[in-house]
Motif scaffolding. Structure first.
Motif: not given
Length: 189
Positions: A121-127
């Motif tokens: 989840a922490a990596e989603r939306g970061r490209g």
């Protein structure tokens, strides 16, 4: 069953493979892909729970029943992927030498398939997903593939928007639970 390893499915991970892909472009995003090993199964289970727990929130049996169901689903999904795509590439996605996701593809001819892309989840939306899929599109075009295919859950609207931004279009699907999407390579034409 919890924590056990499906050794038959694990053995399939080490079957015949296609030539390696040039992954240098991923370094610009501090990303690496490496083949799954037996040591990765605890990470893969944790990631699967994170990705799928919401799908089972109303399942009967309380927390223990849900955990058993998610574990069973993990085992069945993994077994299906490696048996359905015996020459697939099953990778762990790493950033700074830490596992952050999984990326499974099949480089068939003339079509390639993005089998699974799952990120913490922490990596989603970061490209990260964008970088991986753009890289895959470039590699598919370079290999003269005509299409890149994928399926996405109808409820995963964020992923659908990502795929549409990257040029994927929805086509007819036999499944009511998943959309089938296709990207046409410049070679398709």
């Amino acid at each position: 069953m919890r924590g056990s390893i499906d050794h038959d499915a694990l053995a399939l991970l080490h079957g015949p493979r296609r030539p390696s892909l040039d992954m240098r472009a991923l370094a610009a995003f501090d990303l690496k892909l490496r083949p799954i090993t037996e040591a990765d199964f605890p990470f893969l289970r944790t990631l699967h729970v994170e990705l799928r727990a919401a799908d089972f929130v109303l399942a009967p049996g309380g927390a223990a029943g849900r955990a058993a169901l998610i574990e069973q689903q993990f085992q069945l999904q993994h077994r299906h992927f490696v048996k359905a795509y015996p020459r697939g590439d099953f990778w762990i996605v790493e950033r700074a030498d830490s596992a952050i996701g999984r990326f499974y593809i099949d480089r068939g001819k003339p079509d390639w398939h993005a089998i699974e892309l799952g990120l913490h989840a922490a990596e989603r939306g970061r490209g990260v997903g964008t970088a991986l899929l753009r890289w895959l599109q470039e590699r598919a075009a370079a290999a003269r593939a005509t299409r890149l295919l994928l399926h996405v859950a109808v409820t995963n609207l964020a992923a659908v928007r990502l795929y549409e931004r990257l040029g994927f279009v929805e086509v007819a699907s036999d499944w009511s639970t998943h959309r089938r999407m296709v990207w046409l390579s410049p070679n398709a034409g």
